[in-house]
Write a protein that holds these residues in place. Structure first.
Motif, PDB file in Angstrom:
ATOM      1  N   VAL A 162      27.625  32.633 -41.086  1.00 48.90           N
ATOM      2  CA  VAL A 162      26.958  32.690 -39.837  1.00 48.90           C
ATOM      3  C   VAL A 162      26.120  33.830 -39.284  1.00 48.90           C
ATOM      4  O   VAL A 162      24.981  33.529 -38.676  1.00 48.90           O
ATOM      5  CB  VAL A 162      28.142  32.620 -38.657  1.00 48.90           C
ATOM      6  CG1 VAL A 162      27.673  32.713 -37.242  1.00 48.90           C
ATOM      7  CG2 VAL A 162      29.009  31.422 -38.815  1.00 48.90           C
ATOM      8  N   ALA A 163      26.332  34.899 -39.843  1.00 51.42           N
ATOM      9  CA  ALA A 163      25.365  36.038 -39.442  1.00 51.42           C
ATOM     10  C   ALA A 163      24.234  36.030 -39.747  1.00 51.42           C
ATOM     11  O   ALA A 163      23.156  36.165 -39.085  1.00 51.42           O
ATOM     12  CB  ALA A 163      25.932  37.254 -40.059  1.00 51.42           C
ATOM     13  N   PRO A 164      23.649  35.508 -40.975  1.00 44.50           N
ATOM     14  CA  PRO A 164      22.297  35.518 -41.360  1.00 44.50           C
ATOM     15  C   PRO A 164      21.547  34.477 -40.663  1.00 44.50           C
ATOM     16  O   PRO A 164      20.414  34.258 -40.445  1.00 44.50           O
ATOM     17  CB  PRO A 164      22.362  35.298 -42.758  1.00 44.50           C
ATOM     18  CG  PRO A 164      23.748  34.871 -43.223  1.00 44.50           C
ATOM     19  CD  PRO A 164      24.741  35.450 -42.405  1.00 44.50           C
ATOM     20  N   VAL A 165      22.344  33.174 -40.160  1.00 40.07           N
ATOM     21  CA  VAL A 165      21.718  32.112 -39.785  1.00 40.07           C
ATOM     22  C   VAL A 165      21.392  32.777 -38.187  1.00 40.07           C
ATOM     23  O   VAL A 165      20.466  32.264 -37.561  1.00 40.07           O
ATOM     24  CB  VAL A 165      23.002  30.870 -39.332  1.00 40.07           C
ATOM     25  CG1 VAL A 165      22.408  29.881 -38.583  1.00 40.07           C
ATOM     26  CG2 VAL A 165      23.092  30.398 -40.965  1.00 40.07           C
ATOM     27  N   ILE A 166      22.297  33.468 -37.512  1.00 38.61           N
ATOM     28  CA  ILE A 166      21.849  33.897 -36.245  1.00 38.61           C
ATOM     29  C   ILE A 166      20.436  34.758 -36.396  1.00 38.61           C
ATOM     30  O   ILE A 166      19.609  34.549 -35.331  1.00 38.61           O
ATOM     31  CB  ILE A 166      23.000  34.919 -35.593  1.00 38.61           C
ATOM     32  CG1 ILE A 166      24.286  34.008 -35.294  1.00 38.61           C
ATOM     33  CG2 ILE A 166      22.624  35.736 -34.505  1.00 38.61           C
ATOM     34  CD1 ILE A 166      25.493  34.752 -35.016  1.00 38.61           C
ATOM     35  N   ALA A 167      20.590  35.655 -37.306  1.00 39.99           N
ATOM     36  CA  ALA A 167      19.367  36.278 -37.555  1.00 39.99           C
ATOM     37  C   ALA A 167      17.872  35.563 -37.611  1.00 39.99           C
ATOM     38  O   ALA A 167      17.006  35.789 -37.271  1.00 39.99           O
ATOM     39  CB  ALA A 167      19.358  37.407 -38.883  1.00 39.99           C
ATOM     40  N   LEU A 168      18.286  34.392 -38.439  1.00 36.20           N
ATOM     41  CA  LEU A 168      16.982  33.455 -38.607  1.00 36.20           C
ATOM     42  C   LEU A 168      16.729  32.697 -37.336  1.00 36.20           C
ATOM     43  O   LEU A 168      15.549  32.664 -37.028  1.00 36.20           O
ATOM     44  CB  LEU A 168      17.506  32.302 -39.667  1.00 36.20           C
ATOM     45  CG  LEU A 168      17.425  32.832 -41.152  1.00 36.20           C
ATOM     46  CD1 LEU A 168      18.143  31.917 -42.088  1.00 36.20           C
ATOM     47  CD2 LEU A 168      16.080  33.261 -41.676  1.00 36.20           C
ATOM     48  N   LEU A 169      17.634  32.310 -36.765  1.00 35.24           N
ATOM     49  CA  LEU A 169      17.286  31.604 -35.263  1.00 35.24           C
ATOM     50  C   LEU A 169      16.688  32.519 -34.544  1.00 35.24           C
ATOM     51  O   LEU A 169      15.716  32.009 -33.587  1.00 35.24           O
ATOM     52  CB  LEU A 169      18.746  30.940 -34.670  1.00 35.24           C
ATOM     53  CG  LEU A 169      19.577  29.842 -35.306  1.00 35.24           C
ATOM     54  CD1 LEU A 169      20.791  29.816 -34.992  1.00 35.24           C
ATOM     55  CD2 LEU A 169      18.367  28.626 -34.948  1.00 35.24           C
ATOM     56  N   GLN A 170      17.055  33.967 -34.362  1.00 36.83           N
ATOM     57  CA  GLN A 170      16.382  34.827 -33.428  1.00 36.83           C
ATOM     58  C   GLN A 170      14.897  35.031 -33.809  1.00 36.83           C
ATOM     59  O   GLN A 170      14.219  35.212 -33.008  1.00 36.83           O
ATOM     60  CB  GLN A 170      17.225  36.327 -33.434  1.00 36.83           C
ATOM     61  CG  GLN A 170      18.468  36.267 -32.887  1.00 36.83           C
ATOM     62  CD  GLN A 170      19.237  37.427 -33.187  1.00 36.83           C
ATOM     63  OE1 GLN A 170      19.164  38.271 -34.163  1.00 36.83           O
ATOM     64  NE2 GLN A 170      19.985  37.752 -32.148  1.00 36.83           N
ATOM     65  N   ALA A 171      14.611  35.012 -35.193  1.00 35.87           N
ATOM     66  CA  ALA A 171      13.402  35.123 -35.791  1.00 35.87           C
ATOM     67  C   ALA A 171      12.746  34.009 -35.668  1.00 35.87           C
ATOM     68  O   ALA A 171      11.039  34.137 -35.456  1.00 35.87           O
ATOM     69  CB  ALA A 171      13.392  35.672 -37.033  1.00 35.87           C
ATOM     70  N   ASP A 172      13.179  32.752 -35.813  1.00 38.99           N
ATOM     71  CA  ASP A 172      12.447  31.415 -35.654  1.00 38.99           C
ATOM     72  C   ASP A 172      11.885  31.034 -34.385  1.00 38.99           C
ATOM     73  O   ASP A 172      12.880  30.812 -33.510  1.00 38.99           O
ATOM     74  CB  ASP A 172      13.312  30.567 -36.465  1.00 38.99           C
ATOM     75  CG  ASP A 172      12.145  29.091 -36.587  1.00 38.99           C
ATOM     76  OD1 ASP A 172      11.328  29.120 -37.515  1.00 38.99           O
ATOM     77  OD2 ASP A 172      12.826  28.210 -35.858  1.00 38.99           O
ATOM     78  N   GLY A 173      10.864  30.577 -33.951  1.00 35.42           N
ATOM     79  CA  GLY A 173      10.566  30.432 -32.579  1.00 35.42           C
ATOM     80  C   GLY A 173      11.042  28.835 -32.068  1.00 35.42           C
ATOM     81  O   GLY A 173      10.779  28.309 -31.012  1.00 35.42           O
ATOM     82  N   HIS A 174      11.452  28.020 -33.183  1.00 32.10           N
ATOM     83  CA  HIS A 174      11.642  26.677 -32.881  1.00 32.10           C
ATOM     84  C   HIS A 174      13.077  26.604 -32.229  1.00 32.10           C
ATOM     85  O   HIS A 174      13.225  25.536 -31.522  1.00 32.10           O
ATOM     86  CB  HIS A 174      11.586  25.726 -33.920  1.00 32.10           C
ATOM     87  CG  HIS A 174      10.343  25.811 -34.941  1.00 32.10           C
ATOM     88  ND1 HIS A 174       9.268  25.314 -34.358  1.00 32.10           N
ATOM     89  CD2 HIS A 174       9.933  26.334 -36.098  1.00 32.10           C
ATOM     90  CE1 HIS A 174       8.119  25.383 -35.149  1.00 32.10           C
ATOM     91  NE2 HIS A 174       8.491  26.192 -36.267  1.00 32.10           N
ATOM     92  N   GLY A 175      13.965  27.448 -32.214  1.00 32.19           N
ATOM     93  CA  GLY A 175      15.278  27.412 -31.530  1.00 32.19           C
ATOM     94  C   GLY A 175      16.208  26.464 -32.680  1.00 32.19           C
ATOM     95  O   GLY A 175      17.349  26.360 -31.943  1.00 32.19           O
ATOM     96  N   PHE A 176      15.814  25.994 -33.673  1.00 31.27           N
ATOM     97  CA  PHE A 176      16.823  25.025 -34.288  1.00 31.27           C
ATOM     98  C   PHE A 176      16.340  25.127 -36.115  1.00 31.27           C
ATOM     99  O   PHE A 176      15.062  25.679 -36.321  1.00 31.27           O
ATOM    100  CB  PHE A 176      16.912  23.698 -34.205  1.00 31.27           C
ATOM    101  CG  PHE A 176      15.634  23.086 -34.423  1.00 31.27           C
ATOM    102  CD1 PHE A 176      15.416  22.502 -35.514  1.00 31.27           C
ATOM    103  CD2 PHE A 176      14.631  22.827 -33.196  1.00 31.27           C
ATOM    104  CE1 PHE A 176      13.994  21.713 -35.818  1.00 31.27           C
ATOM    105  CE2 PHE A 176      13.391  22.398 -33.610  1.00 31.27           C
ATOM    106  CZ  PHE A 176      13.053  21.654 -34.783  1.00 31.27           C
ATOM    107  N   LEU A 177      17.399  25.109 -36.829  1.00 32.39           N
ATOM    108  CA  LEU A 177      17.068  25.063 -38.468  1.00 32.39           C
ATOM    109  C   LEU A 177      17.470  24.041 -39.167  1.00 32.39           C
ATOM    110  O   LEU A 177      18.803  23.685 -38.885  1.00 32.39           O
ATOM    111  CB  LEU A 177      17.623  26.494 -38.912  1.00 32.39           C
ATOM    112  CG  LEU A 177      17.157  28.060 -38.477  1.00 32.39           C
ATOM    113  CD1 LEU A 177      18.182  28.874 -39.013  1.00 32.39           C
ATOM    114  CD2 LEU A 177      15.834  28.012 -38.788  1.00 32.39           C
TER     115      LEU A 177
END
Length: 383
Positions: free
Chosen positions: A330-345
């Motif tokens: 979960v932790a790296p996914v949270i970091a990716l969501l914060q960095a990505d501007g789309h709001g979803f992955l």
């Protein structure tokens, strides 16, 4: 900042039983302070001692530096707004008359009182032309509570006391009124003491939270510090830290996957806009006929290419959006969501086939499993 209210060594006993013990509390002018704790912790008793509805057994309570024991209780209450759960509107008075009651008792002219009542109805989102002449029984519970807030503001008091004012309302009305109080406080900067048993409500509206147990203050601080640095196990349990920690320990990203709104690469821009509009999302995931992930189309890319009638999902999609595997922590996914501007992955399997998506909302819901519904997640669609 100046102190609006101060308790110094205040105790309250009922029939020999201690309800509030050696309470020392300072409330700064212009702050919204919530008193919160389990039933019987003394929060409502503490509130009612401020306007002398309950007299302390010992100790001193000051309002704007003046010992309230030296102030006539009736005069004190006329200078302090008061909102309760039961609202307490007078059924034989119109809404305008209910709101104007205290200003009229203080000798203000009728026309000034009426004008003030109309202004406050407007502030509370209630058209004066519609509601001023109605009676309380003609209003819904949420509307009556709005009138109760307006009445508390009518005499423009510096201090407002609110005793679980929204606890009897339905969730939607309650959330709306919480928003109204937060908005009013930002504009008016009143000193508000707000009793609640709901930590979510306290976190949403408070400048300061005073958490009580057995008639004593266990912790007083800003919401962020109470969440990050709970003083003991009681505070941790009350704010839900254990629940968050347990959820984080158990959480796997599979539990946060939601269905995605997908689009085929050959579909045109107008079709993408229509799909986003009808499904109420701000992005689409592009997949081929076999369901393999190709890229992401977001609202800004679509709108920027709308003038090009030959543009398709394939020509405007962003293929650089990171994808995740179901087994990702979960932790790296949270970091990716914060960095990505789309709001979803996008979530894909080993063959790049789309399994769904994780959104900021779905991860938040995963981490707070007793929280409310998340509205940004969408059902699977394909065009």
């Amino acid at each position: 900042m100046a102190k609006a209210i101060e308790f110094i060594s205040v105790c309250k006993d009922f029939n020999g039983k201690g309800i509030v013990h050696d309470l020392n509390l300072s409330i700064e002018k212009g702050n919204l302070v919530t008193l919160i704790g389990p039933s019987g912790c003394g929060k409502t008793t503490t509130l009612k001692m401020i306007n002398r509805l309950i007299e302390p057994t010992s100790g001193t309570i000051s309002v704007h530096g003046v010992d309230i024991s030296r102030i006539d209780p009736v005069e004190l209450r006329r200078e302090i707004g008061y909102v309760i759960q039961q609202i307490g509107l007078f059924p034989h008075l119109t809404i305008e008359e209910n709101i104007s009651l205290v200003p009229r008792m203080k000798g203000q002219r009728k026309d000034v009182c009426v004008k003030r009542a109309y202004e406050l109805l407007d502030v509370m989102g209630m058209d004066p032309a519609v509601f001023a002449s109605r009676y309380p029984k003609e209003l819904s519970g949420g509307q009556q509570q709005r009138v109760g807030v307006a009445r508390a503001l009518a005499a423009d008091p510096e201090i407002i006391l609110m005793d679980e004012p929204f606890s009897a309302l339905d969730p939607i009305s309650r959330e709306q009124l919480q928003d109204e109080i937060a908005k009013l406080q930002a504009e008016l900067q009143k000193t508000i003491v707000f009793v609640t048993h709901d930590m979510d409500e306290a976190l949403k509206i408070a400048d300061q939270i005073v958490l009580m147990q057995h008639g004593k203050i266990i912790q007083q601080d800003v919401p962020e510090q109470i969440l990050r640095h709970p003083k003991n196990d009681f505070v941790r349990q009350f704010v839900g830290e254990k629940r968050f920690a347990q959820a984080a320990t158990r959480a796997t990203i599979e539990d946060a996957i939601v269905q995605a709104v997908t689009v085929r690469p050959h579909r045109g821009i107008a079709e993408c806009i229509q799909l986003m509009r009808t499904r109420r999302v701000n992005g689409l995931i592009v997949t081929d006929r076999s369901g393999r992930y190709l890229g992401v189309v977001d609202a800004m890319r679509v709108l920027g290419s709308f003038a090009d009638e030959g543009a398709t999902a394939a020509t405007v999609m962003d293929a650089s959006v990171p994808v995740i595997q179901p087994g990702t922590d979960v932790a790296p996914v949270i970091a990716l969501l914060q960095a990505d501007g789309h709001g979803f992955l996008p979530v894909v399997d080993g063959e790049e086939r789309l399994l769904g998506a994780v959104t900021r909302g779905s991860v938040l819901k995963l981490m707070t499993p007793t929280g409310g519904e998340v509205h940004e997640d969408a059902a699977m669609a394909s065009v």
